[in-house]
Design a protein around this motif. Sequence first.
Motif, short mmCIF file in Angstrom:
data_model
loop_
_atom_site.label_atom_id
_atom_site.label_comp_id
_atom_site.label_asym_id
_atom_site.label_seq_id
_atom_site.Cartn_x
_atom_site.Cartn_y
_atom_site.Cartn_z
N ILE A 151 13.36 4.29 8.18
CA ILE A 151 13.32 2.87 8.52
C ILE A 151 12.50 2.10 7.50
O ILE A 151 11.35 2.44 7.22
CB ILE A 151 12.72 2.66 9.93
N GLY A 152 13.11 1.05 6.94
CA GLY A 152 12.40 0.13 6.07
C GLY A 152 12.05 -1.14 6.81
O GLY A 152 12.33 -1.28 8.01
N PRO A 153 11.47 -2.12 6.12
CA PRO A 153 11.03 -3.33 6.79
C PRO A 153 12.13 -4.34 7.05
O PRO A 153 12.25 -4.88 8.16
CB PRO A 153 9.99 -3.91 5.82
N THR A 191 18.01 2.49 8.13
CA THR A 191 18.03 1.20 8.83
C THR A 191 16.76 0.42 8.49
O THR A 191 15.91 0.89 7.71
CB THR A 191 18.18 1.39 10.35
N ASN A 192 16.63 -0.77 9.08
CA ASN A 192 15.46 -1.63 8.88
C ASN A 192 14.95 -2.16 10.20
O ASN A 192 15.71 -2.26 11.17
CB ASN A 192 15.82 -2.82 7.98
N PRO A 199 14.41 -15.44 4.06
CA PRO A 199 14.61 -16.20 2.82
C PRO A 199 13.56 -15.83 1.77
O PRO A 199 12.37 -15.70 2.07
CB PRO A 199 14.44 -17.66 3.27
N GLY A 200 14.01 -15.63 0.53
CA GLY A 200 13.09 -15.33 -0.56
C GLY A 200 12.43 -13.97 -0.46
O GLY A 200 11.44 -13.71 -1.13
N ASN A 201 12.97 -13.08 0.37
CA ASN A 201 12.40 -11.74 0.57
C ASN A 201 10.97 -11.78 1.11
O ASN A 201 10.19 -10.84 0.90
CB ASN A 201 12.42 -10.93 -0.74
N ARG A 202 10.63 -12.84 1.81
CA ARG A 202 9.28 -12.90 2.38
C ARG A 202 9.15 -11.89 3.52
O ARG A 202 10.14 -11.39 4.05
CB ARG A 202 8.99 -14.31 2.90
N VAL A 203 7.90 -11.61 3.89
CA VAL A 203 7.65 -10.69 5.00
C VAL A 203 8.06 -11.38 6.31
O VAL A 203 7.76 -12.57 6.51
CB VAL A 203 6.16 -10.31 5.05
N ASN A 233 4.21 -0.99 4.17
CA ASN A 233 3.17 -1.59 5.01
C ASN A 233 3.71 -2.15 6.30
O ASN A 233 3.24 -1.83 7.39
CB ASN A 233 2.48 -2.72 4.23
N PHE A 234 4.69 -3.06 6.19
CA PHE A 234 5.19 -3.78 7.36
C PHE A 234 5.72 -2.82 8.40
O PHE A 234 5.41 -2.93 9.59
CB PHE A 234 6.27 -4.78 6.95
N THR A 235 6.52 -1.86 7.97
CA THR A 235 7.14 -0.92 8.91
C THR A 235 6.09 -0.06 9.61
O THR A 235 6.15 0.14 10.83
CB THR A 235 8.15 -0.02 8.18
N ALA A 236 5.13 0.45 8.84
CA ALA A 236 4.10 1.30 9.43
C ALA A 236 3.26 0.52 10.43
O ALA A 236 2.97 1.01 11.53
CB ALA A 236 3.21 1.88 8.32
N ARG A 237 2.88 -0.69 10.09
CA ARG A 237 2.09 -1.50 11.02
C ARG A 237 2.90 -1.89 12.25
O ARG A 237 2.36 -1.96 13.36
CB ARG A 237 1.58 -2.75 10.31
#
Length: 297
Positions: A151-153, A191-192, A199-203, A233-237
């Motif tokens: 799993i990605g973000p 998956t994500n 937009p803009g690949n922001r978090v 980072n995002f996925t783990a958190r």
Amino acid sequence: MISAQDLSPSALAALLAFHADAGVEWLLEEEPVDRFAEFEAMKAARGNGRAAATGGGRAEAVFQPAAPQATVSPTPTQSRDVRPSLPAASVPQVAIPDAQAIQEARFAAESARSLAELRVAMEGFAGCNLRNSARNLVFAEGDPASGIMIIGPMPYADDDRDGQPFAGRLGDMLTRMLAGIGLSRETVLLTNVVPWRPPGNRVPTAREADICRPFIERQIALAEPKQLMLLGNFTARFFLGGNDTIHQLRGEWRDLAIGGITVPTLATLHPQDLVTAPVNKRFAWQDLLAFKARIRG
């Protein structure tokens, strides 16, 4: 300066798509406009119209309706989507309160009895405004029966364009990472957390993540993986909680209870971390070897 009127429809569409891929979200007026003065003038016009309508039986002769809102250009702080607009029927432009959107997402996710049904439910879900700027829903891809889920973000620009997770340069990096431990895209489920590209690949924001949470949790519950790998980072958190960085969370197996099942889970670096800082490859390789030992054991 090239004016939009000087471009053909196809050239204009290509230009807008280029700006969207570059992360441009809004267009602004070339000259500043005093919207406060316009607003006061509109209020005055409305006030004069109401006064005339109640003042002497000649309302139909002197009433001046306010100018239609559609003729007022947006202020520099207002938004305007620069991507080629999609049909309203396929991408509803809606604003749903957070609590209601989360409830609707949970109902849609829990109603799905298979990954195929879940995809249909997500394609019809209008509660997350990210879908209004994304080109495609990026759903899970690979082999759900493999027992391995990665799993990605969120989707990036290449993913959004191709409609598949981990496309383009980052996808090539992930392919090499998997090949190093004897795996491939076809032998895992990719998956994500968030299925639409921000937009803009922001978090993704906390609100967007909360709305999408029922969908990713349902994917896990339906796929029933034996091992789970979290990237970045995002996925783990998102799954493990807290504010630790991926360097603090990586490399340690944890039992993740989700969707009625408990899955051994390992967090590691995202392919983007390896592309931007190749020194991270040695840490990712350590994690991949630990993952290989677990799935082979």
